[in-house]
Enzyme design. Structure first.
Site, PDB file in Angstrom:
ATOM      1  N   GLU A  27       3.918   7.973  -2.879  1.00 50.92           N
ATOM      2  CA  GLU A  27       2.450   7.702  -2.764  1.00 50.92           C
ATOM      3  C   GLU A  27       1.958   8.436  -1.592  1.00 50.92           C
ATOM      4  O   GLU A  27       0.582   8.578  -1.722  1.00 50.92           O
ATOM      5  CB  GLU A  27       1.940   6.417  -2.969  1.00 50.92           C
ATOM      6  CG  GLU A  27       2.629   5.731  -4.354  1.00 50.92           C
ATOM      7  CD  GLU A  27       1.862   4.088  -4.208  1.00 50.92           C
ATOM      8  OE1 GLU A  27       0.955   3.946  -3.674  1.00 50.92           O
ATOM      9  OE2 GLU A  27       2.766   3.433  -5.011  1.00 50.92           O
ATOM     10  N   HIS A  63       3.975  -4.131   6.120  1.00 50.95           N
ATOM     11  CA  HIS A  63       2.394  -3.956   5.901  1.00 50.95           C
ATOM     12  C   HIS A  63       1.746  -4.871   6.888  1.00 50.95           C
ATOM     13  O   HIS A  63       0.723  -4.425   7.165  1.00 50.95           O
ATOM     14  CB  HIS A  63       2.119  -4.455   4.485  1.00 50.95           C
ATOM     15  CG  HIS A  63       0.702  -4.132   4.125  1.00 50.95           C
ATOM     16  ND1 HIS A  63       0.147  -3.031   3.686  1.00 50.95           N
ATOM     17  CD2 HIS A  63      -0.391  -4.841   3.930  1.00 50.95           C
ATOM     18  CE1 HIS A  63      -1.130  -2.953   3.416  1.00 50.95           C
ATOM     19  NE2 HIS A  63      -1.436  -4.419   3.657  1.00 50.95           N
ATOM     20  N   CYS A  65       0.814  -1.196  -0.063  1.00 53.04           N
ATOM     21  CA  CYS A  65      -0.107  -0.013   0.072  1.00 53.04           C
ATOM     22  C   CYS A  65       0.779   1.186   0.088  1.00 53.04           C
ATOM     23  O   CYS A  65       2.124   1.126   0.029  1.00 53.04           O
ATOM     24  CB  CYS A  65      -1.080  -0.028   1.082  1.00 53.04           C
ATOM     25  SG  CYS A  65      -0.086   0.336   2.813  1.00 53.04           S
ATOM     26  N   HIS A 109      -1.390  16.475  34.416  1.00 50.19           N
ATOM     27  CA  HIS A 109      -0.387  15.391  34.377  1.00 50.19           C
ATOM     28  C   HIS A 109      -0.693  14.502  32.955  1.00 50.19           C
ATOM     29  O   HIS A 109      -1.768  14.031  33.046  1.00 50.19           O
ATOM     30  CB  HIS A 109      -0.539  14.500  35.628  1.00 50.19           C
ATOM     31  CG  HIS A 109       0.313  13.487  36.218  1.00 50.19           C
ATOM     32  ND1 HIS A 109       0.839  13.747  37.219  1.00 50.19           N
ATOM     33  CD2 HIS A 109       0.913  12.455  35.265  1.00 50.19           C
ATOM     34  CE1 HIS A 109       1.819  12.511  37.413  1.00 50.19           C
ATOM     35  NE2 HIS A 109       1.946  12.091  35.871  1.00 50.19           N
ATOM     36  N   HIS A 162      -0.451   2.520  11.742  1.00 52.04           N
ATOM     37  CA  HIS A 162      -0.170   3.768  11.629  1.00 52.04           C
ATOM     38  C   HIS A 162      -0.787   4.747  12.854  1.00 52.04           C
ATOM     39  O   HIS A 162      -1.844   3.948  13.423  1.00 52.04           O
ATOM     40  CB  HIS A 162      -0.474   4.422  10.385  1.00 52.04           C
ATOM     41  CG  HIS A 162      -1.853   4.734  10.086  1.00 52.04           C
ATOM     42  ND1 HIS A 162      -2.721   3.451   9.787  1.00 52.04           N
ATOM     43  CD2 HIS A 162      -2.843   5.662  10.163  1.00 52.04           C
ATOM     44  CE1 HIS A 162      -4.023   3.754   9.737  1.00 52.04           C
ATOM     45  NE2 HIS A 162      -4.005   4.958   9.803  1.00 52.04           N
TER      46      HIS A 162
END
Length: 354
Positions: free
Chosen positions: A61, A128, A52, A309, A181
């Site tokens: 890409e 991937h 991809c 915090h 991701h």
């Protein structure tokens, strides 16, 4: 995430504020969908065989690269990398052609501005088929380091007030790309939920002179019922009043309000703790969809806030929200946090490799 082309109406992105709740929303036609798109998404298979746009040798890409680690030759776009940060090609907000000017109409004067901001994708691995929970500790550390470096970058730009790091894993958590991701959206305002946290923490500090999360962690060390794991630098706990079953927080043991101030050694310790919790979630629930968010202080503050915090919040997708939760804003959680913590403690993992 929405990293695939969508149908645009041609309108620019806007930030609009609900005049009743004061809550800002992002309206972005670049990520818009027709009714038929929503129907097809329900049955979409999570299986997306590679390669991809996020894979090695497909660097051209993606959106513009803003950061890359482990690139030997230093050349942007070359395939020799372990973690990359790139602009989202279909962003919710954008720095191009937008101004930070508040406007509106009728009763909504002061409730609208251009959709200014930055939307980046952190590609966590060139593999991937890898998941964050299957990566080695050093690779997870680099992902966390990328968060630190990019938040630091946005802090140097006075137009930004907050940078939200988040990860969507799995379709029901909002991921449209299988390749592992996470994302960072930087905005010229402080989002409503973040402001609520800040106000609540400030109120506790004004009453007690203490940080609420510091007190929370100190009590959990004594009580033990919601304590999952600990290291020299971090603890993993289930919060006292979680909205979702098996919701987990990773909290620094030392008071710190701004994630971007984290040290390299703390990054490694955090990577081990985060990886351990994700593996436990995978083991117990069989690779469920989940979200995690990095809750940190605004980036234009005056140094370390005594009352706030930072922490990482992990939420597995195990239940769906119903009408009561949507209407009342009061969540019904079928699992007590003490029971969730016990389940996590009983899950024994093999030693994590560096």
């Amino acid at each position: 995430c929405n990293c695939t082309p969508t149908h645009s109406t041609g309108a620019m992105a806007e930030l609009r504020q609900d005049p009743i709740l004061g809550r800002w929303v992002i309206l972005s036609s670049a990520r818009g969908k027709r009714p038929s798109d929503f129907r097809s998404q329900i049955a979409r298979s999570p299986s997306q065989p590679g390669p991809c746009a996020f894979c090695r040798h497909h660097e051209q890409e993606t959106g513009q690269e803003t950061l890359a680690y482990a690139r030997k030759n230093g050349e942007e776009g070359s395939p020799d990398w372990s973690v990359r940060v790139v602009g989202n090609k279909y962003p919710a907000v954008s720095m191009e052609g937008h101004q930070i000017d508040v406007r509106g109409e009728g009763p909504f004067v002061g409730c609208c501005m251009d959709g200014f901001g930055s939307h980046e994708v952190v590609i966590e691995t060139p593999d991937h088929d890898a998941k964050l929970s299957t990566l080695p500790v050093w690779n997870v550390k680099e992902v966390l380091e990328a968060y630190r470096d990019r938040i630091g970058h946005f802090r140097d730009d006075e137009r930004f007030k907050y940078a939200q790091v988040f990860k969507n894993h799995g379709n029901s958590a909002g991921a449209s790309m299988r390749h592992s991701h996470s994302q960072i959206i930087a905005l010229p305002l402080i989002p409503h939920n973040v402001q609520d946290e800040l106000d609540g923490a400030k109120s506790f500090y004004d009453r007690t002179g203490k940080c609420v999360l510091c007190e929370n962690v100190a009590y959990d060390f004594i009580d033990k019922k919601r304590l999952i794991d600990e290291s020299l630098d971090f603890v993993a706990i289930t919060p006292y009043a979680p909205r979702f079953p098996y919701e987990t927080w990773i909290v620094p043991r030392k008071h710190a309000s701004n994630y971007e101030e984290i040290s390299d050694s703390e990054l490694y310790s955090l990577a081990r703790m985060l990886l351990s919790m994700l593996k436990k979630i995978d083991h117990i629930f069989g690779n469920p969809s989940y979200n995690y968010t990095l809750q940190t202080a605004p980036i234009q503050g005056n140094g370390n806030l005594h009352y706030y915090h930072w922490y990482i919040r992990i939420v597995p997708h195990l239940v769906r929200l119903g009408g009561f939760e949507l209407g009342a804003g009061c969540h019904i959680n079928p699992v007590f946090p003490e029971s969730a913590a016990e389940s996590f403690r009983k899950t024994i993992l093999p030693c994590l490799d560096g």
